[in-house]
Design an enzyme around this catalytic site. Structure first.
Site, PDB file in Angstrom:
ATOM      1  N   GLU A 111      40.546  37.228  35.549  1.00 51.30           N
ATOM      2  CA  GLU A 111      41.033  37.497  36.914  1.00 51.30           C
ATOM      3  C   GLU A 111      40.909  36.242  37.775  1.00 51.30           C
ATOM      4  O   GLU A 111      41.846  35.852  38.480  1.00 51.30           O
ATOM      5  CB  GLU A 111      40.230  38.645  37.530  1.00 51.30           C
ATOM      6  N   HIS A 112      39.745  35.590  37.715  1.00 56.29           N
ATOM      7  CA  HIS A 112      39.546  34.359  38.488  1.00 56.29           C
ATOM      8  C   HIS A 112      40.528  33.277  38.063  1.00 56.29           C
ATOM      9  O   HIS A 112      41.124  32.595  38.905  1.00 56.29           O
ATOM     10  CB  HIS A 112      38.115  33.848  38.282  1.00 56.29           C
ATOM     11  N   HIS A 121      36.765  39.731  33.976  1.00 61.46           N
ATOM     12  CA  HIS A 121      36.476  39.201  35.308  1.00 61.46           C
ATOM     13  C   HIS A 121      36.813  37.715  35.389  1.00 61.46           C
ATOM     14  O   HIS A 121      37.419  37.236  36.358  1.00 61.46           O
ATOM     15  CB  HIS A 121      34.995  39.444  35.620  1.00 61.46           C
TER      16      HIS A 121
END
Length: 715
Positions: free
Chosen positions: A49-50, A46
């Site tokens: 992804e950022h 996650h």
């Protein structure tokens, strides 16, 4: 037209030609997600992804995709799932090549700057605290806890500050290692969609794929099981969720199954559930669990907390058996609707459906899907506010889990299914002698009738839900006969929209009048449930979504005329005979009809506040503007995001865009922050607009302002 091929370096390409499209889209899917993370770094996928959106070697700072796409009038997003991550954008067709270059560069050469890294860990920490109370997140965590035979299914997935720590070099090294291990040719699939010919799309795709470094895929295998049952304490309304583990090759049948599940035709599951007041709605979702396994969830919104979910489960399995017994071709009408729905998707939504949603339907895969569903005992989760249970920690969340209700008296009596969609013959009812006011705009290619509340009329949530309850089956009937009937909120106002051939429009309108006058208390009870449920869902939504839902109510209330109940009707297309027939039929409409009129002028802007339901503060500004300012307003999107989200790190929601609401248009700005109060957010917003030049200097003083006060502080 679609083409799929695998290149020599291992990258897979899926190319979709949409000749009528004006937009194009690109999506890179990486076969790596939360379940691939090392145990020491939950949330790493996650976080990566950022970070990929924060700039790359070839396109740093203002040239990066995050800044560039909004400047083109496009949109972009990403999604970290269980075993996949996807990055995608949509933009005007001519922007596909430079956009794809930026998208590919951020996957190949991310900068992972330490300063940006620590900013994003703070953003994800705030997101974790928000999602810890999110109903969908908690429901999914409970289902995976019941399914778990593998510890990876119950560990933290979102990530938070404690998991990432404050050692930026060590965290960056872990991110780089994860990126190098998974972001390579054997793990990547590129999807392109647009009006360009397939050969042109293939050339663009090959150029992008040539930049991907080589690598060797490491297959993922998750040890999971079904058959468990449990209950989750959750505010709001009662639900039943059934969870199946299926072979991945049945995925092409899911779109057709979803249409069969949702069909309101007599003899179908939805008709039986509503008739027996067991459930009001059903949804279907699917995710890849590992390389060979699909995780399917079917959720039923129950009619009340006293409904035994085992009855709905039994009814569902009886319906599956009837579905499997249908002769070949019996579901061809639903397959046509499924194909039409997919064809109507825009480029980006079509790519998302291909990559990780419901792909185009293949009827030949349905028997295998139904056989797999019937052979498996699903995991069952009952959700209700008053579940008695014990606290269980899973995925970084604390859930109250209890026992599934006892399965006594579960078989509904006299429930026989004939799930092929067949409606009774149309009613033959004489036309009334009176005529209702009906505006007519001849010359349109498609016949379309629209009914909306007149200016000054506010339709309550319960009244609107009763319209929906009464007309739901006719929506399916219209579609199966080649038209459409839509009942629901559009830009915050209730609307009934009917289109199709002239005979179909008059037939469906005749049926509508019968349904609207039918004296059946079931509709009133269902409407009350639907209204309460919508209110509960809204109360559980994040702060900016609650403000967005409230904005049209504020605008409509401000222009409300006491006791007004009038509606207005407009016909596009058709001939004078159709216009006369519809005007006469509309004289039976249960509300007075008046000639169409423009929206009432808005009074002086006002401020509204909603109570906090979490730690975050939020701010909404809406400034009604003439449509001539739309382009200028859209140009503020990228600098607003850059300043609020990146430079000031105010929070994870920072949007500035053109917005249509309750018949009005204008500039909309949204902010949500775990750090600042609404007044501090308002000052930051006012300062931003003052820097944009004379046109925007006083925009805040002209704005309708909505706010939610959380636990933020003044700045």
């Amino acid at each position: 037209m679609t083409r799929t091929l695998r290149l020599e370096n291992g990258v897979t390409l899926t190319l979709i030609h949409q000749p009528q499209a004006t937009q194009a889209a690109a999506l890179w899917r990486v076969n790596a997600g939360s379940l691939h993370e090392p145990d020491a770094w939950p949330g790493l996928a996650h976080l990566l992804e950022h970070m990929l959106f924060r700039g790359s070697d070839g396109y740093p700072d203002d040239e990066r995709l995050m800044r560039w796409v909004p400047d083109q009038g496009g949109r972009l997003n990403a999604s970290t799932r269980l075993c996949q991550t996807a990055f995608f954008f949509e933009a005007p067709a001519q922007a596909l090549k430079p956009g794809l270059s930026r998208l590919t560069d951020m996957l190949v050469a991310p900068r992972l700057a330490p300063g940006a890294l620590m900013q994003e860990t703070a953003v994800i920490d705030a997101e974790y605290r928000l999602l810890a109370q999110d109903a969908a997140t908690r429901r999914e965590a409970a289902l995976l806890a019941l399914t778990a035979g593998d510890a990876r299914l119950t560990r933290l997935r979102i990530g938070h500050q404690a998991a990432f720590g404050d050692d930026a070099p060590r965290l960056r090294a872990a991110l780089s290692a994860f990126h190098q291990r998974h972001y390579h040719a054997a793990n990547l699939h590129l999807f392109l969609c647009g009006p360009q010919p397939l050969n042109e799309l293939e050339t663009l795709a090959r150029e992008a794929a040539a930049r991907i470094p080589p690598g060797v895929a490491a297959p993922l295998a998750i040890n999971a099981r079904t058959g468990g049952s449990g209950a989750l304490a959750q505010p709001g309304f009662a639900q039943l969720e059934l969870s199946f583990l299926l072979p991945a090759d049945v995925r092409p049948a899911l779109r057709l199954l979803a249409h069969a599940l949702h069909s309101e035709a007599p003899g179908g599951l939805m008709a039986a559930l509503r008739e027996q007041a067991l459930a009001d709605d059903a949804t279907l979702e699917a995710d890849a669990l590992d390389n060979a396994t699909l995780w399917l969830r079917i959720a039923f919104t129950l009619a009340g907390e006293t409904i035994n979910p085992a009855r709905v489960d039994a009814l569902f399995h009886r319906w599956l058996a009837a579905l499997a017994a249908l002769p070949e071709g019996a579901l061809s009408p639903l397959r046509r609707l499924a194909d039409e729905d997919f064809a109507a998707l825009g480029p980006m939504d079509a790519l998302r459906a291909h990559a990780f949603g419901l792909p185009p339907g293949e009827a030949t895969a349905l028997p295998a899907l139904l056989a797999a569903l019937r052979a498996q005992r699903p995991t069952r989760l009952w959700l209700a506010p008053d579940v008695n249970g014990a606290p269980v920690k899973t995925q970084g969340l604390t859930l109250t889990l209890g026992a599934f209700p006892a399965a006594h008296d579960v078989l509904p009596v006299n429930t026989e299914f004939s799930p092929a969609p067949v409606f009774p013959p149309a009613l033959a009812v004489a036309l009334p002698g009176d005529c209702a006011p009906l505006a007519w705009q001849p010359g349109a290619e498609t016949v379309a009738l629209t009914l909306t509340p007149a200016p000054g009329t506010v339709v309550s949530e319960r009244r609107g839900m009763e319209l929906l309850s009464r007309l739901r089956p006719l929506c399916d009937r219209a579609r199966l006969d080649g038209g459409t009937l839509q009942v629901g909120l559009a830009d915050g106002r209730w609307r009934i929209a009917l289109s199709g051939s002239e005979p179909l429009v008059i037939t469906i309108l005749t049926e509508m009048m019968t349904h609207l006058w039918e004296p059946d208390e079931r509709y009133t009870a269902e409407a009350e449930r639907l209204a309460q449920r919508a209110q509960a869902q809204e109360s559980q939504a994040i702060a900016v979504r609650r403000l967005l839902a409230q904005l049209p109510r504020e605008l409509l209330i401000a222009t409300h005329v006491p006791d007004a109940q009038a509606w207005q009707a407009t016909l596009e297309g058709g001939g004078p005979l159709l216009r006369d027939a519809l005007a006469r039929r509309l004289s039976d409409f249960p509300f007075p009809l008046v000639p169409p009129a423009p929206p009432r002028p808005l009074p002086t802007p006002r401020r509204f506040m909603l109570p906090a339901t979490g730690p975050d503060s939020a701010l909404l500004l809406f400034v009604p503007l003439p449509s001539s300012q739309r382009t200028a307003a859209a140009a503020l999107h990228a600098p607003f995001f850059q300043h609020m989200r990146v430079d000031q790190n105010i929070g994870y929601v920072a949007q500035c865009q053109w917005h249509a609401c309750a018949g009005y248009e204008g500039l909309l700005a949204l902010l949500q922050s775990p750090h600042l109060t609404p007044d501090a957010l308002l000052r930051e917003t006012a300062a931003f607009f003052e820097r944009q030049g004379e046109v925007w200097r006083d925009v805040v003083s002209q704005a309708w302002v909505g706010s939610v006060a959380g636990e933020g502080v003044e700045r």
